[in-house]
Motif scaffolding. Structure first.
Motif, PDB file in Angstrom:
ATOM      1  N   ARG A  14       0.833  -1.206   0.000  1.00 29.73           N
ATOM      2  CA  ARG A  14       0.000   0.000   0.000  1.00 29.73           C
ATOM      3  C   ARG A  14       0.866   1.254   0.000  1.00 29.73           C
ATOM      4  NH1 ARG A  14      -4.383   0.915   4.661  1.00 29.73           N
ATOM      5  NH2 ARG A  14      -2.525   0.705   5.958  1.00 29.73           N
ATOM      6  N   LEU A  15       1.956   1.235   0.759  1.00 31.76           N
ATOM      7  CA  LEU A  15       2.861   2.379   0.794  1.00 31.76           C
ATOM      8  C   LEU A  15       3.425   2.665  -0.594  1.00 31.76           C
ATOM      9  CD1 LEU A  15       4.362   4.473   2.517  1.00 31.76           C
ATOM     10  CD2 LEU A  15       6.113   2.742   2.952  1.00 31.76           C
ATOM     11  N   GLU A  16       3.852   1.619  -1.285  1.00 32.97           N
ATOM     12  CA  GLU A  16       4.392   1.789  -2.632  1.00 32.97           C
ATOM     13  C   GLU A  16       3.301   2.207  -3.619  1.00 32.97           C
ATOM     14  OE1 GLU A  16       6.936   1.846  -5.936  1.00 32.97           O
ATOM     15  OE2 GLU A  16       7.250   2.036  -3.770  1.00 32.97           O
ATOM     16  N   LEU A  17       2.087   1.663  -3.427  1.00 33.41           N
ATOM     17  CA  LEU A  17       0.965   2.036  -4.293  1.00 33.41           C
ATOM     18  C   LEU A  17       0.651   3.519  -4.170  1.00 33.41           C
ATOM     19  CD1 LEU A  17      -1.373   1.332  -6.186  1.00 33.41           C
ATOM     20  CD2 LEU A  17      -2.696   0.624  -4.181  1.00 33.41           C
ATOM     21  N   ILE A  18       0.672   4.043  -2.958  1.00 29.59           N
ATOM     22  CA  ILE A  18       0.409   5.476  -2.748  1.00 29.59           C
ATOM     23  C   ILE A  18       1.497   6.314  -3.405  1.00 29.59           C
ATOM     24  CG2 ILE A  18       0.382   7.273  -0.962  1.00 29.59           C
ATOM     25  CD1 ILE A  18      -1.147   5.316   0.816  1.00 29.59           C
ATOM     26  N   SER A  45       8.772   6.690  15.062  1.00 26.37           N
ATOM     27  CA  SER A  45       9.962   6.841  14.226  1.00 26.37           C
ATOM     28  C   SER A  45       9.558   7.308  12.832  1.00 26.37           C
ATOM     29  CB  SER A  45      10.718   5.513  14.135  1.00 26.37           C
ATOM     30  OG  SER A  45       9.960   4.562  13.400  1.00 26.37           O
ATOM     31  N   ALA A  46      10.532   7.892  12.126  1.00 27.71           N
ATOM     32  CA  ALA A  46      10.255   8.386  10.770  1.00 27.71           C
ATOM     33  C   ALA A  46       9.806   7.247   9.863  1.00 27.71           C
ATOM     34  CB  ALA A  46      11.498   9.061  10.197  1.00 27.71           C
ATOM     35  N   TYR A  47      10.395   6.067  10.048  1.00 30.07           N
ATOM     36  CA  TYR A  47      10.019   4.901   9.231  1.00 30.07           C
ATOM     37  C   TYR A  47       8.573   4.499   9.505  1.00 30.07           C
ATOM     38  CZ  TYR A  47      10.186   0.148   7.318  1.00 30.07           C
ATOM     39  OH  TYR A  47       9.925  -0.996   6.607  1.00 30.07           O
ATOM     40  N   ASP A  48       8.190   4.454  10.773  1.00 28.69           N
ATOM     41  CA  ASP A  48       6.808   4.105  11.122  1.00 28.69           C
ATOM     42  C   ASP A  48       5.822   5.148  10.605  1.00 28.69           C
ATOM     43  OD1 ASP A  48       7.284   1.701  12.350  1.00 28.69           O
ATOM     44  OD2 ASP A  48       7.505   2.549  14.351  1.00 28.69           O
ATOM     45  N   LYS A  49       6.251   6.396  10.584  1.00 33.48           N
ATOM     46  CA  LYS A  49       5.354   7.457  10.118  1.00 33.48           C
ATOM     47  C   LYS A  49       5.000   7.291   8.642  1.00 33.48           C
ATOM     48  CE  LYS A  49       6.814  11.022  13.404  1.00 33.48           C
ATOM     49  NZ  LYS A  49       7.502  12.318  13.571  1.00 33.48           N
ATOM     50  N   LEU A  50       5.908   6.685   7.866  1.00 41.01           N
ATOM     51  CA  LEU A  50       5.582   6.420   6.460  1.00 41.01           C
ATOM     52  C   LEU A  50       4.323   5.556   6.365  1.00 41.01           C
ATOM     53  CD1 LEU A  50       9.106   5.591   4.944  1.00 41.01           C
ATOM     54  CD2 LEU A  50       7.801   7.700   4.666  1.00 41.01           C
ATOM     55  N   PHE A  51       4.233   4.543   7.211  1.00 37.27           N
ATOM     56  CA  PHE A  51       3.112   3.614   7.158  1.00 37.27           C
ATOM     57  C   PHE A  51       1.868   4.195   7.833  1.00 37.27           C
ATOM     58  CE2 PHE A  51       6.933   1.154   6.646  1.00 37.27           C
ATOM     59  CZ  PHE A  51       6.607   0.253   5.655  1.00 37.27           C
ATOM     60  N   ILE A  52       2.085   4.995   8.884  1.00 38.56           N
ATOM     61  CA  ILE A  52       0.946   5.676   9.517  1.00 38.56           C
ATOM     62  C   ILE A  52       0.334   6.655   8.522  1.00 38.56           C
ATOM     63  CG2 ILE A  52       0.255   7.226  11.377  1.00 38.56           C
ATOM     64  CD1 ILE A  52       2.548   6.022  13.046  1.00 38.56           C
ATOM     65  N   ARG A  53       1.197   7.357   7.808  1.00 39.49           N
ATOM     66  CA  ARG A  53       0.728   8.297   6.785  1.00 39.49           C
ATOM     67  C   ARG A  53      -0.078   7.566   5.716  1.00 39.49           C
ATOM     68  NH1 ARG A  53       2.823   9.724   1.724  1.00 39.49           N
ATOM     69  NH2 ARG A  53       2.385  11.874   1.062  1.00 39.49           N
ATOM     70  N   ALA A  54       0.441   6.425   5.260  1.00 38.13           N
ATOM     71  CA  ALA A  54      -0.276   5.657   4.237  1.00 38.13           C
ATOM     72  C   ALA A  54      -1.638   5.209   4.739  1.00 38.13           C
ATOM     73  CB  ALA A  54       0.568   4.451   3.822  1.00 38.13           C
ATOM     74  N   GLN A 290      14.760   5.501  -1.952  1.00 36.60           N
ATOM     75  CA  GLN A 290      14.162   6.258  -3.055  1.00 36.60           C
ATOM     76  C   GLN A 290      13.925   7.706  -2.614  1.00 36.60           C
ATOM     77  OE1 GLN A 290      11.089   4.386  -5.498  1.00 36.60           O
ATOM     78  NE2 GLN A 290      11.271   2.560  -4.233  1.00 36.60           N
ATOM     79  N   PRO A 291      14.106   8.660  -3.530  1.00 39.82           N
ATOM     80  CA  PRO A 291      13.954  10.084  -3.167  1.00 39.82           C
ATOM     81  C   PRO A 291      12.615  10.411  -2.507  1.00 39.82           C
ATOM     82  CG  PRO A 291      14.907   9.859  -5.357  1.00 39.82           C
ATOM     83  CD  PRO A 291      14.520   8.477  -4.923  1.00 39.82           C
ATOM     84  N   TYR A 292      11.543   9.752  -2.953  1.00 45.94           N
ATOM     85  CA  TYR A 292      10.216  10.012  -2.392  1.00 45.94           C
ATOM     86  C   TYR A 292      10.208   9.743  -0.894  1.00 45.94           C
ATOM     87  CZ  TYR A 292       5.218   9.176  -1.470  1.00 45.94           C
ATOM     88  OH  TYR A 292       3.948   9.178  -0.948  1.00 45.94           O
ATOM     89  N   TYR A 293      10.703   8.567  -0.491  1.00 43.40           N
ATOM     90  CA  TYR A 293      10.706   8.194   0.924  1.00 43.40           C
ATOM     91  C   TYR A 293      11.739   8.995   1.703  1.00 43.40           C
ATOM     92  CZ  TYR A 293       7.947   4.272  -0.769  1.00 43.40           C
ATOM     93  OH  TYR A 293       6.981   3.501  -1.363  1.00 43.40           O
ATOM     94  N   GLN A 294      12.878   9.296   1.067  1.00 42.93           N
ATOM     95  CA  GLN A 294      13.893  10.097   1.736  1.00 42.93           C
ATOM     96  C   GLN A 294      13.358  11.482   2.079  1.00 42.93           C
ATOM     97  OE1 GLN A 294      17.383   9.504   2.589  1.00 42.93           O
ATOM     98  NE2 GLN A 294      16.535   7.424   2.533  1.00 42.93           N
ATOM     99  N   ALA A 295      12.602  12.071   1.149  1.00 41.32           N
ATOM    100  CA  ALA A 295      12.044  13.400   1.394  1.00 41.32           C
ATOM    101  C   ALA A 295      11.038  13.371   2.543  1.00 41.32           C
ATOM    102  CB  ALA A 295      11.385  13.929   0.119  1.00 41.32           C
TER     103      ALA A 295
END
Length: 428
Positions: A14-18, A45-54, A290-295
């Protein structure tokens, strides 16, 4: 250091789909920018926030459903292929045993000949793995254009976009082990065909009487029974009584055919299937380089350099209102009515809840016709998704603009305040 929590394969997908849909300007259930802003102060954590955001962007679970349906579509396509092979195996046996007297070796060659050659060719091909004609056929029917897609797909344009993109995400995860994945499908199809042949043989042997013989121009009966002893070596070791020239019944031949099909057909193919199954385990993870996730992670990982100079930002209304912004107001609300009578300013008229395009157009014309400003009530118990924000953007065409006030529970009031600040809308 903040610990990260394990993620399921579907969450990674789902994260990659978004990420891919954002590049296509897809309209999500929640505005990604607003969700990102609200997560900056979260303690995860910043990593967990990626999935919370998704998860927040996909607040209605639609994208997760699309990913699940994509996997179901591929699985259903595989099942359909297996069913076809099973039926063909049964039908083929009926054709082979059409006569009451059958040639024993003809039956074995018909059932195991091409199967054994294909298995041998696959084993040779392990030295230089590449797609065969059959695996390329399965790739087309199951992965590239799943034959079950017509049942599970939607006619809605947005859904089609999400489904097509989700299929691309799933296929990219399969790509590193694609050769093994397709080999697993191929062996599974052969297994289904062999099982169908077994069922067909057993049914015919059970309800019809067959005689077995051997006719050859060059070979004699002695040669026949010598070959029979070679073929029946393994079944004999397992306790099966082999027919001989002096003592052989149709039942013994029938059991020998079934035993040969299991030992020389099913078992080798099952071993190949299980081996490919082990080699084709899909490992799904998110490439955060990937730049998207790094940003995103850079935004989530912002730290305070000098605590003495830092002041926490407060979300406050722009230009707080001390008196009525305009002498003429027309009242309206989005999503819910003002049942609690929160909107206390004096107004010319009450347009009620506006929702459709025609209602928005009529409200704009009414405000401009009365030279009035719009006094808009917004329900803060729901987040500012793109659909509501589009309506607000449309209403900003009113000549004297908009002022807003909050209705309902203040669950998402910070996100709404940010949205209003960005759009330069006064908040009462």
């Amino acid at each position: 250091m903040t610990q990260t929590t394990p993620k399921t394969p579907q969450e990674h997908e789902r994260l990659e789909l978004i990420r891919r849909l954002e590049a296509q300007d897809f309209i999500f259930a929640q505005d990604p920018k607003l969700v990102t802003d609200t997560l900056k102060g979260d303690h995860h954590s910043a990593y967990d926030k990626l999935f919370i955001r998704a998860e927040k962007i996909d607040s209605d679970g639609h994208l997760l459903d699309v990913i699940t349906s994509t996997h179901q579509m591929i699985a259903s396509s595989k099942r359909l292929i297996y069913i076809v092979y099973f039926v063909l195996g049964m039908v083929g046996v009926a054709g082979i045993l059409a006569s009451s007297v059958v040639n024993f070796f003809y039956v074995l060659v018909a059932l195991l000949g091409w199967h054994s050659l294909s298995l041998l060719w696959w084993l040779i091909g392990l030295a230089r793995p590449k797609h065969s004609l059959l695996t390329s056929f399965f790739d087309k029917l199951i992965l590239q254009s799943p034959i079950a897609s017509g049942v599970l797909s939607s006619n809605h344009t947005a859904n089609k976009t999400a489904q097509k993109t989700a299929l691309g995400v799933v296929l990219d995860n399969i790509r590193p082990i694609k050769s093994w994945y397709l080999s697993t499908i191929m062996h599974g199809a052969w297994l289904s065909g062999l099982v169908g042949s077994m069922v067909g043989l057993f049914g015919l042997f059970l309800f019809r009487r067959y005689g077995f013989g051997f006719e050859s121009t060059l070979l004699t009966d002695a040669h026949f029974y010598e070959l029979l002893a070679v073929i029946g070596y393994l079944p004999a070791k397992l306790g099966l009584i082999l027919p001989t020239a002096s003592d052989g019944t149709p039942a013994q031949f029938a059991y020998l055919v079934l035993a040969c099909l299991v030992l020389y057909g099913l078992l080798p193919r099952l071993m190949a299937y299980l081996y490919c199954r082990l080699k084709s385990v899909v490992s799904i993870r998110t490439d955060t380089n990937q730049p998207y996730y790094q940003a995103l992670m850079a935004q989530f990982s912002q730290t305070i350099i000098d605590h003495d100079d830092y002041q926490a930002p407060n979300v406050t209304p722009i230009h707080p209102i001390s008196d009525t912004p305009h002498e003429r107001l027309i009242k309206a609300t989005l999503e819910r009515a003002d049942t609690d009578h929160v909107m206390t300013l004096s107004v010319l008229s009450d347009a009620g809840v506006v929702d459709t395009r025609d209602e928005l157009t009529a409200l704009i014309n009414e405000c401009d016709g009365h030279d009035a400003q719009l006094y808009l009530g917004i329900d803060t118990s729901t987040p500012p998704d793109r659909g509501i924000l589009r309506k607000i953007h449309t209403l900003q065409q009113i000549r004297h603009g908009i002022i807003v006030t909050w209705l309902g529970k203040p669950t998402h009031i910070d996100a709404w305040q940010i949205a209003m600040n960005e759009r330069g809308i006064l908040v009462v």
